[in-house]
Design an enzyme around this catalytic site. Structure first.
Site, PDB file in Angstrom:
ATOM      1  N   ASP A  64      43.604  38.202  34.692  1.00 10.69           N
ATOM      2  CA  ASP A  64      43.215  36.850  35.117  1.00 10.69           C
ATOM      3  C   ASP A  64      41.737  36.726  35.481  1.00 10.69           C
ATOM      4  O   ASP A  64      41.203  35.638  35.545  1.00 10.69           O
ATOM      5  CB  ASP A  64      44.075  36.403  36.319  1.00 10.69           C
ATOM      6  CG  ASP A  64      44.050  37.417  37.468  1.00 10.69           C
ATOM      7  OD1 ASP A  64      43.356  38.437  37.347  1.00 10.69           O
ATOM      8  OD2 ASP A  64      44.733  37.180  38.481  1.00 10.69           O
ATOM      9  N   HIS A  65      41.072  37.842  35.729  1.00 14.93           N
ATOM     10  CA  HIS A  65      39.673  37.771  36.172  1.00 14.93           C
ATOM     11  C   HIS A  65      38.697  37.825  35.001  1.00 14.93           C
ATOM     12  O   HIS A  65      37.865  36.949  34.832  1.00 14.93           O
ATOM     13  CB  HIS A  65      39.364  38.942  37.119  1.00 14.93           C
ATOM     14  CG  HIS A  65      39.858  38.759  38.517  1.00 14.93           C
ATOM     15  ND1 HIS A  65      41.187  38.661  38.828  1.00 14.93           N
ATOM     16  CD2 HIS A  65      39.197  38.669  39.698  1.00 14.93           C
ATOM     17  CE1 HIS A  65      41.323  38.507  40.149  1.00 14.93           C
ATOM     18  NE2 HIS A  65      40.131  38.513  40.690  1.00 14.93           N
ATOM     19  N   ASP A 119      43.879  43.307  45.337  1.00  8.10           N
ATOM     20  CA  ASP A 119      43.111  42.074  45.415  1.00  8.10           C
ATOM     21  C   ASP A 119      43.278  41.540  46.834  1.00  8.10           C
ATOM     22  O   ASP A 119      44.388  41.546  47.374  1.00  8.10           O
ATOM     23  CB  ASP A 119      43.620  41.041  44.411  1.00  8.10           C
ATOM     24  CG  ASP A 119      42.639  39.892  44.292  1.00  8.10           C
ATOM     25  OD1 ASP A 119      41.857  39.862  43.329  1.00  8.10           O
ATOM     26  OD2 ASP A 119      42.646  39.032  45.196  1.00  8.10           O
ATOM     27  N   ARG A 379      36.067  31.268  48.768  1.00  8.79           N
ATOM     28  CA  ARG A 379      34.842  31.979  49.166  1.00  8.79           C
ATOM     29  C   ARG A 379      33.629  31.219  48.660  1.00  8.79           C
ATOM     30  O   ARG A 379      33.615  30.802  47.493  1.00  8.79           O
ATOM     31  CB  ARG A 379      34.817  33.394  48.589  1.00  8.79           C
ATOM     32  CG  ARG A 379      35.832  34.272  49.249  1.00  8.79           C
ATOM     33  CD  ARG A 379      35.759  35.725  48.828  1.00  8.79           C
ATOM     34  NE  ARG A 379      36.700  36.451  49.649  1.00  8.79           N
ATOM     35  CZ  ARG A 379      37.497  37.427  49.213  1.00  8.79           C
ATOM     36  NH1 ARG A 379      37.440  37.827  47.957  1.00  8.79           N
ATOM     37  NH2 ARG A 379      38.326  38.016  50.041  1.00  8.79           N
ATOM     38  N   SER A 536      36.112  40.698  49.228  1.00  4.79           N
ATOM     39  CA  SER A 536      36.916  41.270  48.147  1.00  4.79           C
ATOM     40  C   SER A 536      37.377  42.694  48.432  1.00  4.79           C
ATOM     41  O   SER A 536      36.729  43.450  49.154  1.00  4.79           O
ATOM     42  CB  SER A 536      36.066  41.261  46.879  1.00  4.79           C
ATOM     43  OG  SER A 536      36.432  42.312  46.025  1.00  4.79           O
ATOM     44  N   ARG A 538      37.425  44.979  46.194  1.00  2.43           N
ATOM     45  CA  ARG A 538      36.914  45.849  45.118  1.00  2.43           C
ATOM     46  C   ARG A 538      36.458  47.199  45.646  1.00  2.43           C
ATOM     47  O   ARG A 538      35.524  47.294  46.446  1.00  2.43           O
ATOM     48  CB  ARG A 538      35.796  45.127  44.346  1.00  2.43           C
ATOM     49  CG  ARG A 538      34.585  44.765  45.158  1.00  2.43           C
ATOM     50  CD  ARG A 538      33.654  43.830  44.400  1.00  2.43           C
ATOM     51  NE  ARG A 538      34.259  42.501  44.283  1.00  2.43           N
ATOM     52  CZ  ARG A 538      33.572  41.368  44.270  1.00  2.43           C
ATOM     53  NH1 ARG A 538      32.260  41.365  44.307  1.00  2.43           N
ATOM     54  NH2 ARG A 538      34.197  40.205  44.175  1.00  2.43           N
TER      55      ARG A 538
HETATM   56  C1  MIC Z   1      37.546  38.085  44.690  1.00  2.00           C
HETATM   57  O1  MIC Z   1      38.074  37.010  44.935  1.00  2.00           O
HETATM   58  O2  MIC Z   1      36.473  38.451  45.172  1.00  2.00           O
HETATM   59  C2  MIC Z   1      38.263  39.031  43.741  1.00  2.00           C
HETATM   60  C3  MIC Z   1      37.444  39.106  42.518  1.00  2.00           C
HETATM   61  O3  MIC Z   1      39.522  38.514  43.416  1.00  2.00           O
HETATM   62  C4  MIC Z   1      38.393  40.375  44.454  1.00  2.00           C
HETATM   63  C5  MIC Z   1      38.860  41.465  43.608  1.00  2.00           C
HETATM   64  C6  MIC Z   1      37.794  42.026  42.718  1.00  2.00           C
HETATM   65  O4  MIC Z   1      36.637  42.135  43.128  1.00  2.00           O
HETATM   66  O5  MIC Z   1      38.142  42.378  41.597  1.00  2.00           O
HETATM   67  C7  MIC Z   1      39.274  40.351  45.699  1.00  2.00           C
HETATM   68  O6  MIC Z   1      39.392  39.323  46.323  1.00  2.00           O
HETATM   69  O7  MIC Z   1      39.793  41.393  46.108  1.00  2.00           O
HETATM   70 FE1  SF4 Z   2      40.745  35.118  41.449  1.00  2.91          FE
HETATM   71 FE2  SF4 Z   2      39.815  36.236  43.687  1.00  2.91          FE
HETATM   72 FE3  SF4 Z   2      39.198  33.716  43.038  1.00  2.91          FE
HETATM   73 FE4  SF4 Z   2      41.638  34.277  43.781  1.00  2.91          FE
HETATM   74  S1  SF4 Z   2      39.800  34.462  45.035  1.00  2.91           S
HETATM   75  S2  SF4 Z   2      41.045  33.000  42.044  1.00  2.91           S
HETATM   76  S3  SF4 Z   2      41.936  36.301  42.915  1.00  2.91           S
HETATM   77  S4  SF4 Z   2      38.607  35.573  41.917  1.00  2.91           S
END
Ligand code: MIC
Ligand code: SF4
Length: 641
Positions: A64-65, A119, A379, A536, A538
Site C-alpha cells: 500500500d505504500h 507500521d 501527520r 513512524s 520504520r
Molecule cells: C508512516 O505513516 O510514516 C508510515 C510510512 O506508514 C510508517 C511506516 C514506514 O515508514 O514504512 C509508520 O507509520 O510506521
Molecule cells: Fe499509510 Fe502511514 Fe499514511 Fe497510514 S499514516 S496512510 S500507513 S503512510
C-alpha cells in the site's frame, strides 16, 4: 481483582513478566501485519530466522505504500513480497486492495486478540477491541517466527466520553482535541482506553479513526470495548463469528482518567508542523488553501468517503484548489462506485487516486511551493508531504471537503445546519479477490522467492565492544521524528530493501552532509532532545544509522518504537540523568564511554573535548542488555540457538 480491558487482554496473552507499569512483559502475538515499505526488510529478517512457516494464527502482507512505480524497484519488491507470502503461509493483499489498517479492520481484526504490525498506525484495530501494537519489522519477524513480543507494561488511561457529537463534528475532532490536551508526548508508556456512554454513538470505523491517531500521542496503543456496535460492524463484514463481547470490569483501576463531553467538541485542525498543534477551525478560518487531500488510514472508510461525496455533490471545486481523494480500500472504492458517490466526487473536480497511502507518505501529490494543504491524514511533519516549505494542516473529512469547496480553511458548520443526510448500507460489499490466501504447506515449500537487484542482503551486526569512542556526529532538538532521521517520499522509499543506498539519506531534511561525515569519522554518537524518534515505526531509522557506524544515541527521552528499534539493531540508547547536561555536549565533541558495566543503570560519558564527565542512564530492561551486547536481536536470537 477488577481489571481494565487492556490488562485483561494482556493477561490472557502473557508469556512472562509482571503486569506492573514499566516492567518488561512478553505477550503472545495472534496476528501480524506488514506493509511493503517495512515488509521487505521484515521478511529478509524472517528468512534469516530459518523458520519454514509463520507460527501466528494469521499473518498478512499488504502492499500500500510503495505503489508509485517510477522504475523497477517497487514492483520488484511487490513480487518479492508475494513470493515470500506464498512460501511462508501468509495472506497477501495485492496493490490496489487498500491501506493495510483499513483492510485489516474490515477483513481480519478479531476482538480480544493481539496484533503486531510493522507500521505505527497498527492501533487502528483497537477500534475493534484488539490490543494492536506498532513495532519495528524485526519484532514482527520474530513474532511470525513464534517469539513473544516484549514491551514495557503500559499505564492505562481511561478516556470517558459522554454526550453526542454535534452536526459537522466527527471522530477526527475527538482525537485532535485529545492531541491538543496531551501533546505528542502525552501517551508515551500508556494505553488509552475509551469508555463511557459517548462510545455508543461511535461506529467501528469512527472508533478506528481515534485509535489510529492515538499513535500521534505516542501511546503504546488505544482500545475500545467490543460491544453490540462491534458486532454490527462484523456482521456487515460477514464476519459475525469473530465477535465476542469484551469490556473492562466494573470499578476497574486506571492510572489516569480524562473526561470529554462530545457535545462540547468543535471542528478542530492541527496547524503545521505537528499533529498536536491543534486549534478550533474557526480560529484560522479564511486561510487560502491550494490543496485538499482526503484519505489515509485515519479517514478513508465508506462513511467518510460518502460524507465527502455528499458535501461535494452538485458543486465544483474552485480553480485554485487541487482536490485529491484516495478511498481507503477496494471495498470502499467498489461501494462508492456502485452507489454514485464516486461520480459526485469526480463531477466536482476531485482527482481520484488508487486505494493506497499515496500523498500521506509523499508518494505523489506534493503541494506547491509554500502551498497550504489541508489533509485528513495523521501527520504533518515538515517536509513529509514532499515539499519542504509546504504548510500542511490535519482535519476531519468534513472540514477538508468544506475547505475544498470554499478555497479557504472553512468551519463546516457554516455550510448549513446539518450535513447532507447519509444512510449506511445494510452490509458492506465483501469481495476478497485481491487477497491471496496462504498455500498449503506442501505446495508452499516449493515456491521460489523472487529477488530483484535492489534487494540487498542485511548489513552485518557486530557485538558491543567494552568501550565506545567517537565524535558527536549531530546534535538535534526536541521531538525529532523518524521522518527527520530517515525520510520517506517517492524518491527514497523505493530504497527500503537496500540499506547502503538508503543510508545516503539519513538526516537529509536536517543535515544532508550527515552520511558523508559519519563515514569519514568512522561512526560516532547522536545527541537528541525529548521524545527522540517519534512517529513512524520504520526500523530503517536505526538500521541505516547503524550501517553508518552510529554507536550510541544520547537523548532526554525516546519514543517507544524507535527505542525498541535501536536496541534491535545494537545501537546503545542512553538518557541524560540530568536533562541540563544536554547543553554540555556539542556537535564535533569527542566522547568516550565505558560500557563494560551495563548491568548497573548509570554510566559515565566522558566529554573529552570539554573535559567534563556526564552521567547517563540506559533504559535497557532484562533481555535488552543481552540483545545490545550481541549487537542486536538477530545476533541475540542466533546465540540463543
Ligand atoms: C508512516 O505513516 O510514516 C508510515 C510510512 O506508514 C510508517 C511506516 C514506514 O515508514 O514504512 C509508520 O507509520 O510506521
Ligand atoms: Fe499509510 Fe502511514 Fe499514511 Fe497510514 S499514516 S496512510 S500507513 S503512510
Amino acid at each position: 481483582m477488577a481489571m481494565n480491558l487492556t490488562q485483561k487482554i494482556i493477561k490472557r496473552h502473557l508469556v512472562s513478566g509482571n503486569m506492573v507499569p514499566g516492567e518488561k512483559v512478553a505477550i503472545k502475538i495472534d496476528q501480524t501485519l506488514t506493509q511493503d515499505a517495512t515488509g521487505t526488510m521484515a521478511y529478509l529478517q524472517f528468512e534469516a530466522l530459518g523458520v519454514s512457516r509463520v507460527k501466528t494464527k494469521l499473518s498478512v502482507s499488504y502492499v500500500d505504500h510503495n505503489t508509485l512505480q517510477t522504475d523497477f524497484m517497487n514492483m520488484d519488491d511487490h513480487r518479492f513480497l508475494q513470493s515470500i507470502a506464498a512460501k511462508y503461509g501468509i495472506y497477501f493483499s495485492r496493490p490496489g486492495n487498500g491501506i493495510c489498517h483499513q483492510v485489516h479492520l474490515e477483513r481480519f481484526g478479531v476482538p480480544g486478540q493481539t496484533l503486531l504490525g510493522s507500521d505505527s498506525h497498527t492501533p487502528t484495530c483497537g477500534g475493534l477491541g484488539m490490543i494492536s501494537i506498532g513495532a519495528g519489522g524485526l519484532d514482527v519477524a520474530l513474532a511470525m517466527g513464534g517469539d513473544p513480543f516484549y514491551l514495557s507494561m503500559p499505564k492505562v488511561v481511561l478516556v470517558k466520553l459522554t454526550g453526542n457529537l454535534q452536526p459537522w463534528v466527527s471522530a477526527k475532532d475527538i482525537i485532535l482535541e485529545l492531541l491538543r490536551r496531551l501533546t505528542v508526548k502525552g501517551g508515551v508508556g500508556k494505553v488509552i482506553e475509551y469508555e463511557g456512554p459517548g462510545i455508543k454513538t461511535l461506529s467501528v470505523p469512527e472508533r478506528a479513526t481515534i485509535t489510529n491517531m492515538g499513535a500521534e500521542l505516542g501511546a503504546t496503543t488505544s482500545i475500545f470495548p467490543s460491544d453490540e456496535i462491534t458486532k454490527a460492524f462484523l456482521r456487515m463484514q460477514k464476519r459475525e463469528k469473530s465477535w465476542k463481547p469484551l469490556s473492562s470490569d466494573k470499578n476497574a483501576p486506571y492510572d489516569e482518567v480524562i473526561e470529554m463531553d462530545l457535545n462540547e467538541v468543535e471542528p478542530m485542525i492541527a496547524k503545521p508542523h505537528s499533529p498536536d498543534n491543534v486549534v478550533p477551525v474557526k480560529e484560522i478560518e479564511g486561510t487560502p488553501v491550494q490543496q485538499v487531500a482526503i484519505g489515509s488510514c485515519t479517514n478513508s472508510s465508506y462513511r467518510e468517503m460518502m460524507t465527502v461525496a455528499n458535501i461535494l455533490k452538485g458543486k465544483t471545486v474552485p480553480p485554485d484548489v487541487s482536490l485529491v481523494i484516495a478511498p481507503g480500500s477496494k471495498q470502499v472504492l467498489e461501494m462508492i462506485t456502485s452507489n454514485g458517490g464516486l461520480a459526485s466526487m469526480i463531477a466536482s473536480g476531485g482527482r481520484i487516486l488508487e486505494s493506497a497511502c499515496g500523498p500521506c507518505i509523499g508518494m505523489g501529490q506534493a503541494p506547491s511551493t509554500k502551498g497550504v494543504s489541508v489533509r485528513t491524514f495523521n501527520r504533518n511533519f515538515e517536509g513529509r508531504s514532499g515539499t519542504k516549505d509546504a504548510m500542511t494542516y490535519l482535519s476531519s473529512p468534513e472540514v477538508a471537503a468544506a475547505s475544498a469547496l470554499r478555497g479557504v480553511i472553512t468551519d463546516p458548520r457554516t455550510l448549513g445546519k446539518r450535513p447532507p443526510k447519509m444512510l449506511m448500507p445494510k452490509t458492506y460489499l465483501v469481495n476478497d479477490n485481491m487477497i491471496i490466501p496462504p498455500l498449503p504447506p506442501k505446495k508452499a515449500s516449493s515456491v521460489e522467492v523472487i529477488r530483484g537487484p535492489n534487494i540487498k542482503p542485511l548489513p552485518e551486526f557486530k557485538p558491543l565492544p567494552n568501550k565506545l569512542e567517537g565524535k558527536v556526529l549531530i546534535k538535534v532538538g526536541e521531538n525529532v521524528t523518524t521522518d527527520h532521521i530517515m525520510p520517506a517520499g517517492a524518491k527514497i522509499l523505493p530504497l527500503r530493501s537496500n540499506i547502503p543506498a538508503m543510508a545516503e539519506h539519513v538526516f537529509a531534511p536536517i543535515d544532508p552532509a550527515f552520511p558523508k561525515r559519519a563515514k569519514e569519522m568512522g561512526g560516532g554518537f547522536i545527541i537528541g532532545g525529548a521524545n527522540y524518534g517519534q512517529g513512524s515505526s520504520r526500523e530503517h531509522a536505526a538500521l541505516a544509522p547503524m550501517y553508518l557506524g552510529v554507536k550510541a544515541v544520547v537523548t532526554k527521552s525516546f519514543a517507544r518504537i524507535h527505542l525498541a528499534n535501536l536496541i534491535n539493531f545494537g545501537i546503545l540508547p542512553l538518557i541524560f540523568t540530568n536533562e541540563s547536561d544536554y547543553d554540555r555536549i556539542d556537535q564535533g565533541d569527542d566522547l568516550e564511554l565505558d560500557v563494560s558495566g551495563l548491568n548497573g543503570k548509570n554510566l559515565i560519558l566522558k566529554n573529552k573535548t570539554k573535559g567534563v564527565d556526564i552521567e547517563v542512564k540506559h533504559p535497557l530492561v532484562g533481555r535488552d542488555i543481552d540483545v545490545i551486547k550481541a549487537g542486536g536481536s538477530l545476533g541475540y536470537v542466533k546465540t540463543r540457538g
